[in-house]
Scaffold this motif. Structure first.
Motif, PDB file in Angstrom:
ATOM      1  N   VAL A   1      13.840   5.522  -1.840  1.00  0.00           N
ATOM      2  CA  VAL A   1      12.971   5.174  -2.921  1.00  0.00           C
ATOM      3  C   VAL A   1      11.681   5.989  -2.315  1.00  0.00           C
ATOM      4  O   VAL A   1      11.593   6.006  -1.022  1.00  0.00           O
ATOM      5  N   LYS A   2      10.543   6.058  -2.935  1.00  0.00           N
ATOM      6  CA  LYS A   2       9.304   6.677  -2.626  1.00  0.00           C
ATOM      7  C   LYS A   2       8.136   5.636  -2.343  1.00  0.00           C
ATOM      8  O   LYS A   2       8.428   4.768  -3.045  1.00  0.00           O
ATOM      9  N   LEU A   3       7.488   5.921  -1.245  1.00  0.00           N
ATOM     10  CA  LEU A   3       6.343   4.956  -1.079  1.00  0.00           C
ATOM     11  C   LEU A   3       5.551   4.529  -2.072  1.00  0.00           C
ATOM     12  O   LEU A   3       5.057   3.627  -2.462  1.00  0.00           O
ATOM     13  N   ASN A   4       5.010   5.641  -2.718  1.00  0.00           N
ATOM     14  CA  ASN A   4       4.356   5.498  -3.929  1.00  0.00           C
ATOM     15  C   ASN A   4       4.868   4.949  -5.176  1.00  0.00           C
ATOM     16  O   ASN A   4       4.236   4.700  -6.037  1.00  0.00           O
ATOM     17  N   ASP A   5       6.362   4.366  -4.960  1.00  0.00           N
ATOM     18  CA  ASP A   5       6.884   3.800  -6.343  1.00  0.00           C
ATOM     19  C   ASP A   5       6.416   2.111  -6.080  1.00  0.00           C
ATOM     20  O   ASP A   5       6.739   1.606  -6.921  1.00  0.00           O
ATOM     21  N   ILE A   6       5.798   1.883  -4.917  1.00  0.00           N
ATOM     22  CA  ILE A   6       5.455   0.543  -4.443  1.00  0.00           C
ATOM     23  C   ILE A   6       4.220   0.392  -5.343  1.00  0.00           C
ATOM     24  O   ILE A   6       2.932   1.185  -4.808  1.00  0.00           O
ATOM     25  N   LYS A   7       3.963  -0.439  -6.223  1.00  0.00           N
ATOM     26  CA  LYS A   7       2.796  -0.371  -7.187  1.00  0.00           C
ATOM     27  C   LYS A   7       1.862  -1.844  -6.692  1.00  0.00           C
ATOM     28  O   LYS A   7       0.694  -1.923  -6.963  1.00  0.00           O
ATOM     29  N   THR A   8       2.570  -2.669  -6.274  1.00  0.00           N
ATOM     30  CA  THR A   8       2.008  -4.052  -5.803  1.00  0.00           C
ATOM     31  C   THR A   8       2.332  -4.725  -4.595  1.00  0.00           C
ATOM     32  O   THR A   8       3.771  -4.637  -4.105  1.00  0.00           O
ATOM     33  N   ILE A   9       1.617  -5.277  -3.937  1.00  0.00           N
ATOM     34  CA  ILE A   9       1.922  -6.183  -2.677  1.00  0.00           C
ATOM     35  C   ILE A   9       1.395  -7.249  -2.495  1.00  0.00           C
ATOM     36  O   ILE A   9       0.100  -7.520  -3.117  1.00  0.00           O
ATOM     37  N   LEU A  10       2.085  -8.342  -2.309  1.00  0.00           N
ATOM     38  CA  LEU A  10       1.888  -9.577  -2.355  1.00  0.00           C
ATOM     39  C   LEU A  10       2.084 -10.204  -0.742  1.00  0.00           C
ATOM     40  O   LEU A  10       2.563  -9.358   0.037  1.00  0.00           O
ATOM     41  N   ILE A  11       1.529 -11.325  -0.370  1.00  0.00           N
ATOM     42  CA  ILE A  11       1.640 -11.848   1.031  1.00  0.00           C
ATOM     43  C   ILE A  11       2.074 -13.156   0.876  1.00  0.00           C
ATOM     44  O   ILE A  11       1.831 -13.846  -0.014  1.00  0.00           O
ATOM     45  N   THR A  12       2.541 -13.685   2.082  1.00  0.00           N
ATOM     46  CA  THR A  12       2.758 -15.368   2.078  1.00  0.00           C
ATOM     47  C   THR A  12       1.593 -15.820   2.686  1.00  0.00           C
ATOM     48  O   THR A  12       1.229 -16.699   2.229  1.00  0.00           O
TER      49      THR A  12
END
Length: 307
Positions: A106-117
């Motif tokens: 996959v491409k890095l810019n296919d990541i659209k959302t980041i969540l954290i714990t």
């Protein structure tokens, strides 16, 4: 791609992408992950407590993947409408995390959302660099938005005197506690889990393989850990919040438990089929251990106070 935040009682929605951007995303297409191609046989981790030691990516279940290190969990949830990343590991490990993502095709810019714990550097110290590499929107509980944007540690945090700072994070947006993050058909439910840290969050979602669906829970830490001066027995402490977090995890439908430190749930051994991956009682056991640890901590503090 439409993005919605759905609180349990109040429904609201916002768009991550404009209509033009959505059309472009549909035209270009989001690459779904495939099994990583390893140059050689997987190398066993030297230490499951090493936050930075690289390890290969692994499928957890369905379209959810482990892309973290030997000691810190980072999870990729893949959807045709854009991928979601939970946590980033420390900054020193951020390159290893990026390589794990790329190893899935996959491409890095296919990541659209980041969540954290939660807002500790071992889990999100690399968040700024991962956000910059992906361009993703970072979603945060409202009580720690300023912490993420500034990179300054939170004085309310039980480990304040021992924490390392982190680079300020860009493109941070607040959501309401107990919201449902909806991306296409994927629904990711937020579990408010303050106690170990003020902004603690768990996440739960469903994945299916051949029509067999399982509920995954990425639970935040339930550890009542602090620096030398913090007291969980103090009136303004996070003890009640931590107790409520354990109760919430205990009643959450849970087939596959994921923890930020894999050793807390024997995670890598389970992913490598050295132990059962699926255990509907795992969250309950995890919650009971957290509640007992807090009770032990409060008893210890009371004993020390009475000396």
């Amino acid at each position: 791609m439409n993005f919605q935040i759905r609180p349990l009682l109040l429904i609201t929605s916002i768009a991550i992408l404009s209509h033009t951007q959505t059309a472009n995303a549909n035209r270009i297409g989001i690459k779904m992950p495939s099994e990583p191609k390893l140059a050689s046989a997987p190398t066993a981790c030297k230490s499951l407590d090493d936050w930075n030691e690289p390890t290969h990516a692994r499928r957890i279940y369905g379209n959810t993947w482990y892309v973290g290190t030997c000691g810190i969990s980072v999870v990729l949830i893949a959807t045709p409408n854009g991928h979601v990343l939970i946590d980033s590991a420390p900054e020193k490990a951020s390159e290893a995390v990026r390589q794990n993502i790329l190893s899935l095709g996959v491409k890095l810019n296919d990541i659209k959302t980041i969540l954290i714990t939660h807002e500790h550097h071992d889990h999100m110290g690399g968040l700024a660099s991962v956000q910059a590499a992906t361009g993703a929107k970072v979603l945060s509980r409202s009580n720690i938005v300023d912490v993420l944007k500034s990179g300054k540690n939170d004085r309310r945090d039980p480990q304040f005197n021992e924490l390392s700072g982190f680079d300020p994070v860009a493109n941070v947006h607040a959501f309401e506690d107990a919201s449902t993050i909806t991306i296409g058909d994927k629904k990711i439910q937020h579990l408010p889990m303050s106690g170990h840290a003020p902004g603690g969050s768990g996440w739960t979602w469903q994945e299916c393989e051949k029509s067999v669906c399982k509920n995954l829970v990425f639970a935040d830490s339930l550890g009542s850990i602090s620096d030398a001066t913090y007291r969980y027995s103090a009136p303004d402490s996070l003890a009640n919040a931590l107790r409520e977090s354990s109760q919430l995890v205990a009643k959450t439908t849970c087939d596959i438990l994921i923890t930020g430190h894999g050793t807390a749930s024997n995670l890598l051994a389970r992913l490598d089929q050295k132990a059962p991956l699926i255990d509907p009682k795992a969250c309950l056991i995890y919650a009971e251990r957290g509640a007992q640890a807090l009770l032990n901590r409060l008893t210890q503090e009371k004993s020390e106070y009475n000396k």
